[in-house]
Design a protein around this motif. Sequence first.
Motif, PDB file in Angstrom:
ATOM      1  N   GLU A  27       1.236 -58.460-104.753  1.00  0.00           N
ATOM      2  CA  GLU A  27       0.719 -59.215-103.618  1.00  0.00           C
ATOM      3  C   GLU A  27       0.844 -58.417-102.323  1.00  0.00           C
ATOM      4  OE1 GLU A  27      -1.102 -61.639-104.034  1.00  0.00           O
ATOM      5  OE2 GLU A  27      -0.493 -62.547-105.920  1.00  0.00           O
ATOM      6  N   ASP A  28       1.934 -57.694-102.163  1.00  0.00           N
ATOM      7  CA  ASP A  28       2.136 -56.865-100.982  1.00  0.00           C
ATOM      8  C   ASP A  28       1.089 -55.751-100.919  1.00  0.00           C
ATOM      9  OD1 ASP A  28       3.863 -56.080 -98.643  1.00  0.00           O
ATOM     10  OD2 ASP A  28       4.053 -54.254 -99.846  1.00  0.00           O
ATOM     11  N   THR A  29       0.811 -55.151-102.054  1.00  0.00           N
ATOM     12  CA  THR A  29      -0.187 -54.073-102.116  1.00  0.00           C
ATOM     13  C   THR A  29      -1.558 -54.584-101.692  1.00  0.00           C
ATOM     14  OG1 THR A  29       1.059 -52.945-103.838  1.00  0.00           O
ATOM     15  CG2 THR A  29      -1.271 -52.367-103.649  1.00  0.00           C
ATOM     16  N   SER A  30      -1.864 -55.835-102.054  1.00  0.00           N
ATOM     17  CA  SER A  30      -3.157 -56.406-101.650  1.00  0.00           C
ATOM     18  C   SER A  30      -3.080 -57.109-100.293  1.00  0.00           C
ATOM     19  CB  SER A  30      -3.668 -57.362-102.732  1.00  0.00           C
ATOM     20  OG  SER A  30      -2.818 -58.478-102.837  1.00  0.00           O
ATOM     21  N   ARG A  31      -1.958 -56.890 -99.588  1.00  0.00           N
ATOM     22  CA  ARG A  31      -1.741 -57.442 -98.251  1.00  0.00           C
ATOM     23  C   ARG A  31      -1.768 -58.978 -98.224  1.00  0.00           C
ATOM     24  NH1 ARG A  31      -1.161 -53.080 -95.439  1.00  0.00           N
ATOM     25  NH2 ARG A  31      -2.558 -51.302 -95.415  1.00  0.00           N
ATOM     26  N   GLN A  32      -1.319 -59.574 -99.326  1.00  0.00           N
ATOM     27  CA  GLN A  32      -1.240 -61.029 -99.417  1.00  0.00           C
ATOM     28  C   GLN A  32       0.179 -61.475 -99.077  1.00  0.00           C
ATOM     29  OE1 GLN A  32      -3.474 -63.747-100.301  1.00  0.00           O
ATOM     30  NE2 GLN A  32      -1.655 -64.773 -99.514  1.00  0.00           N
ATOM     31  N   ASP A  33       0.318 -62.262 -98.000  1.00  0.00           N
ATOM     32  CA  ASP A  33       1.628 -62.832 -97.683  1.00  0.00           C
ATOM     33  C   ASP A  33       1.979 -63.851 -98.757  1.00  0.00           C
ATOM     34  OD1 ASP A  33       2.151 -61.417 -95.274  1.00  0.00           O
ATOM     35  OD2 ASP A  33       0.744 -62.728 -94.228  1.00  0.00           O
ATOM     36  N   THR A  34       3.253 -63.869 -99.141  1.00  0.00           N
ATOM     37  CA  THR A  34       3.665 -64.642-100.310  1.00  0.00           C
ATOM     38  C   THR A  34       4.991 -65.346-100.073  1.00  0.00           C
ATOM     39  OG1 THR A  34       2.601 -62.959-101.684  1.00  0.00           O
ATOM     40  CG2 THR A  34       4.099 -64.452-102.794  1.00  0.00           C
ATOM     41  N   ILE A  35       5.100 -66.533-100.632  1.00  0.00           N
ATOM     42  CA  ILE A  35       6.366 -67.259-100.676  1.00  0.00           C
ATOM     43  C   ILE A  35       6.753 -67.384-102.139  1.00  0.00           C
ATOM     44  CG2 ILE A  35       7.499 -69.484-100.288  1.00  0.00           C
ATOM     45  CD1 ILE A  35       5.681 -69.776 -97.807  1.00  0.00           C
ATOM     46  N   LEU A  36       8.003 -67.048-102.430  1.00  0.00           N
ATOM     47  CA  LEU A  36       8.545 -67.163-103.781  1.00  0.00           C
ATOM     48  C   LEU A  36       9.758 -68.082-103.724  1.00  0.00           C
ATOM     49  CD1 LEU A  36       8.833 -66.187-106.790  1.00  0.00           C
ATOM     50  CD2 LEU A  36      10.340 -64.394-105.883  1.00  0.00           C
ATOM     51  N   ALA A  37       9.686 -69.206-104.438  1.00  0.00           N
ATOM     52  CA  ALA A  37      10.849 -70.091-104.565  1.00  0.00           C
ATOM     53  C   ALA A  37      11.660 -69.563-105.739  1.00  0.00           C
ATOM     54  CB  ALA A  37      10.390 -71.526-104.822  1.00  0.00           C
ATOM     55  N   CYS A  38      12.879 -69.133-105.449  1.00  0.00           N
ATOM     56  CA  CYS A  38      13.666 -68.446-106.472  1.00  0.00           C
ATOM     57  C   CYS A  38      15.153 -68.605-106.185  1.00  0.00           C
ATOM     58  CB  CYS A  38      13.299 -66.957-106.458  1.00  0.00           C
ATOM     59  SG  CYS A  38      14.192 -65.946-107.634  1.00  0.00           S
ATOM     60  N   SER A  39      15.921 -68.820-107.239  1.00  0.00           N
ATOM     61  CA  SER A  39      17.377 -68.880-107.074  1.00  0.00           C
ATOM     62  C   SER A  39      17.954 -67.474-107.229  1.00  0.00           C
ATOM     63  CB  SER A  39      17.996 -69.847-108.083  1.00  0.00           C
ATOM     64  OG  SER A  39      17.633 -69.473-109.395  1.00  0.00           O
ATOM     65  N   ALA A  40      17.778 -66.681-106.201  1.00  0.00           N
ATOM     66  CA  ALA A  40      18.327 -65.315-106.184  1.00  0.00           C
ATOM     67  C   ALA A  40      19.781 -65.434-105.736  1.00  0.00           C
ATOM     68  CB  ALA A  40      17.512 -64.433-105.255  1.00  0.00           C
ATOM     69  N   LEU A  41      20.632 -65.822-106.674  1.00  0.00           N
ATOM     70  CA  LEU A  41      21.993 -66.239-106.350  1.00  0.00           C
ATOM     71  C   LEU A  41      22.914 -65.110-105.902  1.00  0.00           C
ATOM     72  CD1 LEU A  41      22.452 -68.647-109.384  1.00  0.00           C
ATOM     73  CD2 LEU A  41      22.021 -69.299-107.009  1.00  0.00           C
ATOM     74  N   LYS A  42      22.698 -63.917-106.420  1.00  0.00           N
ATOM     75  CA  LYS A  42      23.593 -62.793-106.122  1.00  0.00           C
ATOM     76  C   LYS A  42      22.886 -61.755-105.255  1.00  0.00           C
ATOM     77  CE  LYS A  42      26.351 -62.638-110.389  1.00  0.00           C
ATOM     78  NZ  LYS A  42      26.737 -61.720-111.488  1.00  0.00           N
ATOM     79  N   LYS A  43      23.701 -61.004-104.518  1.00  0.00           N
ATOM     80  CA  LYS A  43      23.143 -59.928-103.700  1.00  0.00           C
ATOM     81  C   LYS A  43      22.351 -58.946-104.572  1.00  0.00           C
ATOM     82  CE  LYS A  43      24.243 -56.702-100.074  1.00  0.00           C
ATOM     83  NZ  LYS A  43      25.161 -56.437 -98.980  1.00  0.00           N
ATOM     84  N   MET A  44      22.879 -58.635-105.760  1.00  0.00           N
ATOM     85  CA  MET A  44      22.173 -57.719-106.656  1.00  0.00           C
ATOM     86  C   MET A  44      20.794 -58.279-107.035  1.00  0.00           C
ATOM     87  SD  MET A  44      23.177 -56.272-110.450  1.00  0.00           S
ATOM     88  CE  MET A  44      23.157 -57.879-111.187  1.00  0.00           C
ATOM     89  N   TYR A  45      20.692 -59.576-107.244  1.00  0.00           N
ATOM     90  CA  TYR A  45      19.410 -60.179-107.606  1.00  0.00           C
ATOM     91  C   TYR A  45      18.409 -60.025-106.455  1.00  0.00           C
ATOM     92  CZ  TYR A  45      22.199 -62.648-111.182  1.00  0.00           C
ATOM     93  OH  TYR A  45      23.035 -62.976-112.216  1.00  0.00           O
TER      94      TYR A  45
END
Length: 158
Positions: free
Chosen positions: A45-63
Amino acid sequence: LGWKFYDADDYHPPENKKKMEKGIPLNDEDRIPWLCALHDILRREDTSRQDTILACSALKKMYRRVLIGGASAIESNQPEQPGENPALKILFVHLDGPKDIIAARLEKRRGHFMPLELLQSQFDTLEPPSAPENFITVSLEKPLPEILLQIETAILQG
């Protein structure tokens, strides 16, 4: 905002969903391939210049590092340095609130594979974002319009 929206839960492999349905918390080995796939979506999406929202439980800094940099973030296992140019520019929105409020909202969800009894494991795994991560923390105790306004303001301010 007119941005494309993705729910990360839609991209869990069947094995992850089955594990969660049985009340078994996911571990790093379960989550990393899923996070790499999400990174690929964000990269596309970034490559096609599309702004994006991702709902995600990125619980850890590593994630969160994997979402920014993909698999290379795991291999390097180096903390992000201030001034580095990460692969993707992501604003993480940490939705923060008491477990009882989150539990009440989970109980209202229908047809989802994650049972309420896994909520504690998510709290146990959580590493709240901290500097130098690009994030804001938003209280879930606020009314929804206030939550949305706070997030939108942070996005528009860059």
